[in-house]
Write an enzyme that holds these catalytic residues in place. Structure first.
Site, PDB file in Angstrom:
ATOM      1  N   SER A  56      30.492  11.956  71.124  1.00 59.12           N
ATOM      2  CA  SER A  56      31.915  12.167  70.833  1.00 59.12           C
ATOM      3  C   SER A  56      32.707  12.963  71.849  1.00 59.12           C
ATOM      4  O   SER A  56      33.925  13.015  71.751  1.00 59.12           O
ATOM      5  CB  SER A  56      32.071  12.833  69.478  1.00 59.12           C
ATOM      6  N   SER A  90      34.455  10.742  68.605  1.00 57.70           N
ATOM      7  CA  SER A  90      35.427  11.229  67.647  1.00 57.70           C
ATOM      8  C   SER A  90      36.375  12.283  68.219  1.00 57.70           C
ATOM      9  O   SER A  90      37.410  12.553  67.618  1.00 57.70           O
ATOM     10  CB  SER A  90      34.695  11.813  66.434  1.00 57.70           C
ATOM     11  N   LYS A 132      39.031  21.140  68.666  1.00 56.13           N
ATOM     12  CA  LYS A 132      38.957  19.967  67.782  1.00 56.13           C
ATOM     13  C   LYS A 132      39.002  20.428  66.330  1.00 56.13           C
ATOM     14  O   LYS A 132      38.480  21.504  65.995  1.00 56.13           O
ATOM     15  CB  LYS A 132      37.641  19.237  68.095  1.00 56.13           C
TER      16      LYS A 132
HETATM   17  N1  GLN Z   1      30.332   7.587  67.469  1.00 59.04           N
HETATM   18  C1  GLN Z   1      29.235   8.371  66.971  1.00 59.04           C
HETATM   19  C2  GLN Z   1      29.267   8.412  65.467  1.00 59.04           C
HETATM   20  O1  GLN Z   1      30.201   7.939  64.890  1.00 59.04           O
HETATM   21  C3  GLN Z   1      29.265   9.744  67.558  1.00 59.04           C
HETATM   22  C4  GLN Z   1      30.096  10.722  66.813  1.00 59.04           C
HETATM   23  C5  GLN Z   1      29.986  12.100  67.322  1.00 59.04           C
HETATM   24  O2  GLN Z   1      29.400  12.361  68.373  1.00 59.04           O
HETATM   25  N2  GLN Z   1      30.536  13.037  66.558  1.00 59.04           N
HETATM   26  O3  GLN Z   1      28.368   8.911  64.856  1.00 59.04           O
END
Ligand code: GLN
Length: 473
Positions: free
Chosen positions: A176, A152, A77
Site C-alpha cells: 500500500s 491503499s 494516512k
Molecule cells: N492491496 C493490498 C490489500 O488490499 C495491500 C493493502 C495494504 O498494503 N494495506 O490487501
C-alpha cells in the site's frame, strides 16, 4: 516557491530565503487548489501554522536547538493515530472517532520538529489497491485524474506527488505504500517488519502491517527513517536497530541483484512495465552492479497466501468494532445480537465485509487446516526460498506493479483482478523484508504515466536499498 524536498527547504530557511510559516502557507494553498483530487480528509490548517511559528521562533532564538526533522511538513494516512485528532480508517465504522494515543513514529517525528499538516484519504481499513473503498470517496491521480492513484495509501502518494507536503506516512500490509508511489511517480519505502513501531497504527493484518513512507528524495526518507525507527516498548515486535543514516550516505558498494526468470521471461509482461525493467537492468549494469535472473517458481502462490492470511488476521483484528467500544453504533437495534449485526452491516463497506467473511471462513473449525494452516506453511516455504536467494544476492529486483495506474472504476468491479495485481508487492510483506519502489521513466513517447521499479532487500538492509536507489535515480 520553496523547494519540494525537505533537505533543500530546510537549507533555504536556514539561509533566510524563506521561513517556515511561508512554507506551510504554500502547502496549504496547494491543498486548497487541489481539493478536487480528494487527497486530504482533514487539514490541520491553524495548528500547522501555529507550530510553524513556534518552530521558526525557536530557531531564531537558538539555532542550535532545532531537531533532525525541524520544519519537515508531513501528512499522515487516516489509519495512524494522533492524540486528540480524529482517525477513521476511511470507514463509517469510526465516524468522528478521536485518537486516545499518538502513534510512536508520529510522536518521534513531532519530537524532532516535524509539522503535521493533515490526514490523508485511504482505502477502508487499508484494504484495497485503488483508493476507491474509502467512505470519503476516491482519491484521483494527479497526473491523470481519470485514473486511480493506487491504494491503499493513495491519498499519501498524491499528497507527495502534488507537492502538498514534504513527506507522507502511510501503511504497507501488502504494497500500500509502494504501489501508489509507483502509480504516482514518487518514492515509497516499506521497512523491515519491526523496524518502525506499529503502536498507534490501526491494525489490518498484524503480522504483515508496517508503517511506510512516501517522499520525493532518498535523503528525506533516510533521515526520517533514522529518526523514527528503533525499539519501542509499546510494540513487542520492534527492535533496537534504527536505520543508520551515515551508512546510506557513504555507501559506494557494488551489489549483486537477482531478477525472477518467471517474471522477466514472461511474454505477457506488460510492455510499459517491461520497458521500465529493461531500462533499470541496463542502468544497474552500467553502474557496475551485477544482475542475473534466478528461478522463483512459487510466484503463483504469493497472492493466495497473502489473501488467506491477511483476511484471517483482519477478521480477528476487526472483531473489536462491535458498536459498543468504538465509533459507530447502530441506532435501531433491539438486543445485543442485533446491535452487533446492524452495527457491522451498516458500519463496514463492501470490500471490508468481503474480507471479514473470507477470513472468518478460513479460520472456521472445518476449514482451518485446509486454508489457514496450509497458507502458513506456504508462507514459510516462500520465506525459506527467498532467504536462500538472498544468501547469494544482495537484493531482488521486481516491477512494483503489473501495469500503469488503471482507470477509476475499472478494477474495483473485479476483486479477483484487483487482488492479482498485488503479486509483486505482497512478497516483501509475506517475508517481512524491506522494499522500496522508485520511479522509472523510459523515453517511449506513449509512456506518459508513471511507473515504479522495486528493490527488495535482506532483513535490516534499508541502508542498501536507499543507497542503490540513490544511484539509480
Ligand atoms: N492491496 C493490498 C490489500 O488490499 C495491500 C493493502 C495494504 O498494503 N494495506 O490487501
Amino acid at each position: 516557491m520553496s523547494p519540494n524536498n525537505y533537505s533543500d527547504a530546510r537549507q533555504a530557511v536556514i539561509n533566510g530565503e524563506v521561513n517556515l510559516i511561508d512554507i506551510v502557507r504554500s502547502f496549504l494553498t496547494a491543498i486548497k487548489d487541489l481539493e478536487h483530487l480528494n487527497i486530504y480528509v482533514e487539514v490541520y490548517e491553524e495548528e500547522a501554522l501555529e507550530r510553524a511559528r513556534l518552530l521558526q521562533t525557536q530557531y531564531e532564538q537558538n539555532p542550535s536547538s532545532i531537531g533532525a526533522l525541524w520544519g519537515m511538513v508531513i501528512s499522515i494516512k487516516d489509519v495512524i493515530c494522533y492524540k486528540n485528532h480524529i482517525v477513521t480508517a476511511g470507514s463509517r465504522m469510526l465516524t468522528n472517532f478521536e485518537s486516545q494515543i499518538t502513534a510512536t513514529p508520529v510522536q518521534r517525528a513531532l519530537d524532532a520538529g516535524a509539522i503535521i499538516i493533515g490526514r490523508t484519504n485511504c482505502d477502508e481499513f487499508a484494504m484495497g489497491s485503488t483508493n476507491e473503498t474509502s467512505v470519503y470517496g476516491p482519491t484521483y491521480n494527479g497526473v491523470d485524474p481519470t485514473r486511480v492513484p493506487g491504494g491503499s495509501s493513495g491519498g499519501a502518494a498524491v499528497a507527495v506527488q502534488m507537492n502538498t507536503c514534504h513527506l507522507s506516512m502511510g501503511s504497507d500490509t501488502g504494497g500500500s505504500v509502494r504501489q501508489p508511489a509507483a502509480y504516482c511517480g514518487v518514492i515509497g519505502i516499506k521497512p523491515t517488519y519491526g523496524r518502525i513501531s506499529r503502536y498507534g497504527l490501526i491494525a489490518y493484518a498484524s503480522s504483515f502491517d508496517q508503517i511506510g513512507l512516501i517522499g520525493h528524495g532518498i535523503e528525506d526518507l533516510a533521515l526520517f527513517l533514522s529518526t523514527v525507527s528503533g525499539m519501542d516498548p509499546k510494540d513487542s515486535t520492534s527492535f533496537d536497530l534504527p536505520v543508520n543514516l551515515s551508512k546510506v550516505q557513504q555507501n559506494q558498494k557494488k551489489y549483486k541483484i537477482a531478477g525472477f526468470k518467471e517474471v522477466f521471461d514472461d511474454s505477457n509482461l506488460n510492455p510499459h512495465v517491461k520497458a521500465g525493467c529493461d531500462l533499470t537492468i541496463s542502468r544497474l549494469r552500467a553502474l557496475g552492479h551485477e544482475y542475473n535472473t534466478v528461478s522463483f517458481d512459487l510466484l503463483p502462490y504469493l497472492v493466495p497466501t497473502y489473501y488467506v492470511l491477511t483476511t484471517a488476521e483482519a477478521s480477528s483484528n476487526l472483531s473489536r468494532y462491535d458498536g459498543i467500544r468504538y465509533g459507530y453504533s447502530s441506532k435501531d437495534s433491539s438486543d445485543i445480537k442485533s446491535l452487533y449485526f446492524k452495527t457491522r452491516s451498516e458500519g463496514f463497506g463492501i470490500e471490508v465485509k468481503r474480507r471479514l467473511m473470507m477470513g472468518t471462513f478460513v479460520l472456521s473449525v472445518g476449514y482451518f487446516d485446509a486454508y489457514f494452516t496450509k497458507a502458513q506453511q506456504v508462507r514459510q516455504m516462500i520465506k525459506n526460498r527467498i532467504d536462500s536467494i538472498l544468501e547469494e544476492y544482495d537484493m531482488i529486483l521486481l516491477p512494483t506493479t503489473t501495469d500503469i495506474a488503471p482507470f477509476i472504476g475499472s478494477l474495483s468491479k473485479d476483486p479477483i483482478q484487483m487482488y492479482l495485481s498485488d503479486v509483486f508487492t505482497v512478497l516483501a510483506n509475506i517475508c517481512g523484508l524491506p522494499a522500496i519502489s522508485i520511479p522509472v521513466k523510459d523515453d517511449h513517447p506513449s509512456h506518459t504515466m508513471p511507473l515504479g521499479i522495486q528493490l527488495i532487500g535482506r532483513e535490516l538492509a534499508e541502508e542498501d536499498l536507499l543507497s542503490l536507489s540513490h544511484q539509480l535515480l
